[in-house]
Design an enzyme around this catalytic site. Structure first.
Site, PDB file in Angstrom:
ATOM      1  N   GLU A 250       0.889  -1.171   0.000  1.00  0.00           N
ATOM      2  CA  GLU A 250       0.000   0.000   0.000  1.00  0.00           C
ATOM      3  C   GLU A 250       0.916   1.207   0.000  1.00  0.00           C
ATOM      4  OE1 GLU A 250      -3.360   0.416   0.432  1.00  0.00           O
ATOM      5  OE2 GLU A 250      -3.903  -1.692   0.523  1.00  0.00           O
ATOM      6  N   CYS A 285      -2.560   9.031   3.334  1.00  0.00           N
ATOM      7  CA  CYS A 285      -2.310   8.521   1.974  1.00  0.00           C
ATOM      8  C   CYS A 285      -3.482   8.865   1.080  1.00  0.00           C
ATOM      9  CB  CYS A 285      -2.082   7.022   2.022  1.00  0.00           C
ATOM     10  SG  CYS A 285      -3.449   6.122   2.760  1.00  0.00           S
TER      11      CYS A 285
HETATM   12  P1  NAD Z   1       8.211   4.823   4.795  1.00  0.00           P
HETATM   13  O1  NAD Z   1       8.166   4.079   3.508  1.00  0.00           O
HETATM   14  O2  NAD Z   1       9.379   5.662   5.091  1.00  0.00           O
HETATM   15  O3  NAD Z   1       8.076   3.813   6.025  1.00  0.00           O
HETATM   16  C1  NAD Z   1       6.997   2.910   6.159  1.00  0.00           C
HETATM   17  C2  NAD Z   1       7.423   1.763   7.058  1.00  0.00           C
HETATM   18  O4  NAD Z   1       8.448   1.017   6.401  1.00  0.00           O
HETATM   19  C3  NAD Z   1       8.032   2.196   8.385  1.00  0.00           C
HETATM   20  O5  NAD Z   1       7.654   1.274   9.386  1.00  0.00           O
HETATM   21  C4  NAD Z   1       9.514   2.095   8.104  1.00  0.00           C
HETATM   22  O6  NAD Z   1      10.278   1.956   9.267  1.00  0.00           O
HETATM   23  C5  NAD Z   1       9.541   0.832   7.272  1.00  0.00           C
HETATM   24  N1  NAD Z   1      10.753   0.604   6.486  1.00  0.00           N
HETATM   25  C6  NAD Z   1      11.618   1.491   5.951  1.00  0.00           C
HETATM   26  N2  NAD Z   1      12.631   0.828   5.325  1.00  0.00           N
HETATM   27  C7  NAD Z   1      12.379  -0.490   5.463  1.00  0.00           C
HETATM   28  C8  NAD Z   1      13.043  -1.674   5.047  1.00  0.00           C
HETATM   29  N3  NAD Z   1      14.188  -1.659   4.375  1.00  0.00           N
HETATM   30  N4  NAD Z   1      12.510  -2.852   5.376  1.00  0.00           N
HETATM   31  C9  NAD Z   1      11.361  -2.930   6.079  1.00  0.00           C
HETATM   32  N5  NAD Z   1      10.687  -1.858   6.519  1.00  0.00           N
HETATM   33  C10 NAD Z   1      11.184  -0.645   6.203  1.00  0.00           C
HETATM   34  O7  NAD Z   1       6.847   5.653   4.848  1.00  0.00           O
HETATM   35  P2  NAD Z   1       6.377   6.686   5.964  1.00  0.00           P
HETATM   36  O8  NAD Z   1       7.166   7.931   5.800  1.00  0.00           O
HETATM   37  O9  NAD Z   1       6.341   6.010   7.300  1.00  0.00           O
HETATM   38  O10 NAD Z   1       4.864   6.919   5.511  1.00  0.00           O
HETATM   39  C11 NAD Z   1       4.503   7.862   4.562  1.00  0.00           C
HETATM   40  C12 NAD Z   1       4.215   7.219   3.224  1.00  0.00           C
HETATM   41  O11 NAD Z   1       3.337   6.119   3.398  1.00  0.00           O
HETATM   42  C13 NAD Z   1       3.504   8.145   2.257  1.00  0.00           C
HETATM   43  O12 NAD Z   1       4.036   7.979   0.963  1.00  0.00           O
HETATM   44  C14 NAD Z   1       2.071   7.655   2.278  1.00  0.00           C
HETATM   45  O13 NAD Z   1       1.316   7.927   1.127  1.00  0.00           O
HETATM   46  C15 NAD Z   1       2.276   6.201   2.448  1.00  0.00           C
HETATM   47  N6  NAD Z   1       1.056   5.608   2.989  1.00  0.00           N
HETATM   48  C16 NAD Z   1       0.317   4.811   2.175  1.00  0.00           C
HETATM   49  C17 NAD Z   1      -0.877   4.278   2.644  1.00  0.00           C
HETATM   50  C18 NAD Z   1      -1.731   3.392   1.789  1.00  0.00           C
HETATM   51  O14 NAD Z   1      -2.644   2.766   2.323  1.00  0.00           O
HETATM   52  N7  NAD Z   1      -1.500   3.294   0.504  1.00  0.00           N
HETATM   53  C19 NAD Z   1      -1.294   4.563   3.940  1.00  0.00           C
HETATM   54  C20 NAD Z   1      -0.506   5.399   4.731  1.00  0.00           C
HETATM   55  C21 NAD Z   1       0.680   5.907   4.245  1.00  0.00           C
END
Ligand code: NAD
Length: 488
Positions: A250, A285
């Site tokens: 997502e 999001c």
């Molecule tokens: P992010 O991608 O930086 O982090 C998301 C999660 O992934 C965190 O728990 C982070 O620690 C983890 N992560 C980072 N690197 C990783 C790796 N190598 N392996 C495993 N896990 C890892 O995103 P964010 O800044 O926390 O959230 C914002 C983004 O999320 C925005 O782009 C937003 O649109 C998106 N988002 C999407 C939805 C959806 O349902 N489509 C919902 C909410 C947020």
């Protein structure tokens, strides 16, 4: 001060090597709100092994038995009011979102457990394909250990789109919250885990650079369900390809709202539009991120939206008069400031609105007022990229076809909305939008149906969370056939 640990094999347990790390309040960055467990790859290993050990027992239960435990967990989440209120306040202090939103997230998580449990009978019914040519049953089996990775912006609602579905399907899980907002999520997960057999729900917090890759590359993890940024999603896909894990991603969105010529723009509609854009300071999001309005209604819409957004009160989310808190972290504040500044430099009108009761707090915390942007081009950054902050660019269109073309002119495809007083027109336009979810005369989580699948087209993701489809995503279809007349 809150202190959280890991959950491994049913134990609330410290990180083996790295102790804890500080979590600060984005409204008051000098204030330490609590300490979260700082896990590393050794903790990931323990958590995955615990989930793997618990898997056969949990998978052996029937859908109905699991539904009963999920229902009990939903009740347990909110059973102790004092504990719940403490968790909600902590959530606001570590995250920044206003109390009303923190409360909503807690409620929604419970609702999503109940919604998943309601599918027990349907899940337990195998499809039958009587012969000739064969008698075939289509059954479903859980995948095994699932890694559930959640972002900081709406961590509990998002957890509600993965955890109950994974559990209902019979998987065991390792949950990894974002490092920016781990405290209230950890305490909430602890409360849920108390209801389940040890090892069914495990939790690892800490820096993604230490625990991320060990989790997504672990050979015993069969399924990854991730919500977060598109770049991280691509990384996960690359790493997970080595062991061919099943993925649900997502990712980011850049939702368009289309306001047609015949839209009703009364105060409640304008209120829904503004909320769709500025809920959680725009860090959603599925927030309204691009507003396209028929040119004949542009001035009226701009005036209406500006009037409603101007009523926003920006400050500490604990203050009951505040309607919009800070951004969650300094990096996100910088992204938003730079986007607004770039639009300004390219000639757009950038109009910050809303009141600020405490200017000193505003300057020290990660605040940004609701901002309405006009005169930005369709290809400008503030329109073509996800802002993830309180910016609302408004553009005009000449006809329905142009509006649909502009809305679809993006690699994102998460959600969208259509605003019109004509039901048939609403459906006609909605069916042409390349997005996983379309709201009519509203936009965002307030109108999201827990029973419906949720996910993105194009680079907004793969697979679906929530609803029956969200549970199927955690199951392996398994077909069983015999010669005709023998099995069925
Ligand atoms: P992010 O991608 O930086 O982090 C998301 C999660 O992934 C965190 O728990 C982070 O620690 C983890 N992560 C980072 N690197 C990783 C790796 N190598 N392996 C495993 N896990 C890892 O995103 P964010 O800044 O926390 O959230 C914002 C983004 O999320 C925005 O782009 C937003 O649109 C998106 N988002 C999407 C939805 C959806 O349902 N489509 C919902 C909410 C947020």
């Amino acid at each position: 001060m809150a202190e959280t640990q890991l959950i491994i094999g049913g134990e609330w347990t410290p990180a083996v090597r790295r102790g804890q790390y500080e979590v600060r309040n984005p409204a008051r960055p000098d204030e330490v709100v609590g300490q979260a467990a700082n896990g590393d790859e050794e903790d990931v290993e323990r958590a995955v092994q615990a989930a793997h050990t618990a898997f056969p027992g949990w998978a052996a239960l029937s859908f109905q038995q699991r539904a009963e435990i999920l229902t009990k967990a939903a009740r347990h989440l909110t059973a102790d009011d004092e504990e719940l209120q403490t968790r909600i306040r902590l959530f606001t202090r570590e995250h920044g979102k206003i109390l009303k939103e923190s409360t909503l997230e807690m409620t929604r998580l419970g609702d999503r457990f109940l919604s998943s449990a309601s599918f027990a009978e349907r899940l337990a019914t195998d499809a039958q394909l009587p012969g000739p040519p064969f008698d075939t049953l289509i059954t479903h089996q859980p995948r095994g250990v699932a890694a559930l990775i959640i972002p900081w912006n709406w961590p509990l609602s998002i957890l509600g789109g993965k955890l109950p579905q994974a559990l209902m399907a019979g998987n065991t899980v390792v949950i990894k919250p974002a490092s920016q907002s781990p405290l209230a999520p950890s305490l909430t997960i602890r409360r849920i885990a108390e209801i389940f057999p040890p090892g069914v729900i495990n939790l690892v917090t800490g820096s993604s650079s230490r625990i991320g890759d060990p989790l997504i590359s672990h050979p015993l993890v069969r399924k990854i369900n991730f919500t977060g940024g598109t770049e991280t999603g691509r990384h996960i896909m690359r790493v997970a390809s080595k062991t061919l894990k099943h993925l649900t991603l997502e990712l980011g969105g850049n939702d368009a709202a289309i306001v047609l010529q015949d839209a009703q723009l009364d105060p409640p509609a304008l209120q829904r539009m503004v909320m769709g854009a500025f809920l959680t300071t725009g860090q959603v999001c599925m927030a309204l991120k691009r507003l396209y309005v028929h040119r004949s209604r542009f001035d009226e819409l701009l005036e209406g939206v500006t009037a409603v957004a101007s009523q926003s009160v920006v400050g500490d989310g604990l203050d009951p008069q505040v309607t919009m808190g800070p951004l969650n972290n300094e990096a996100q504040l910088q992204v938003v400031r730079e986007m607004a500044e770039q639009a300004r430099q390219k000639g757009a009108r950038v109009h910050e609105v809303g009141s600020v009761p405490d200017q000193d707090l505003f300057e020290k915390g990660y605040f940004h007022r609701p901002t309405i942007i006009t005169g930005a081009g369709h290809d400008s950054k503030v329109v073509s990229e996800e802002q993830f902050g309180p910016l609302m660019p408004i553009l005009s269109f000449n006809d329905e076809e142009e509006a649909i073309r502009m809305a679809n002119d993006t690699e994102f495809g998460l959600c969208s909305s259509v605003w019109t007083s004509d039901r048939d027109r609403a459906l006609r336009v909605a069916r042409q939008l390349e997005a996983g979810y379309t709201y009519l005369n509203a936009h965002g989580p307030m109108l999201q149906d827990n029973r419906a699948p949720f996910g993105g087209f194009k680079q907004s993701g793969l697979g679906r969370n929530l609803g029956y489809e969200g549970i199927l995503d955690f199951l392996e279809p398994h077909s069983i056939s015999s010669v005709p007349g023998w099995l069925l």
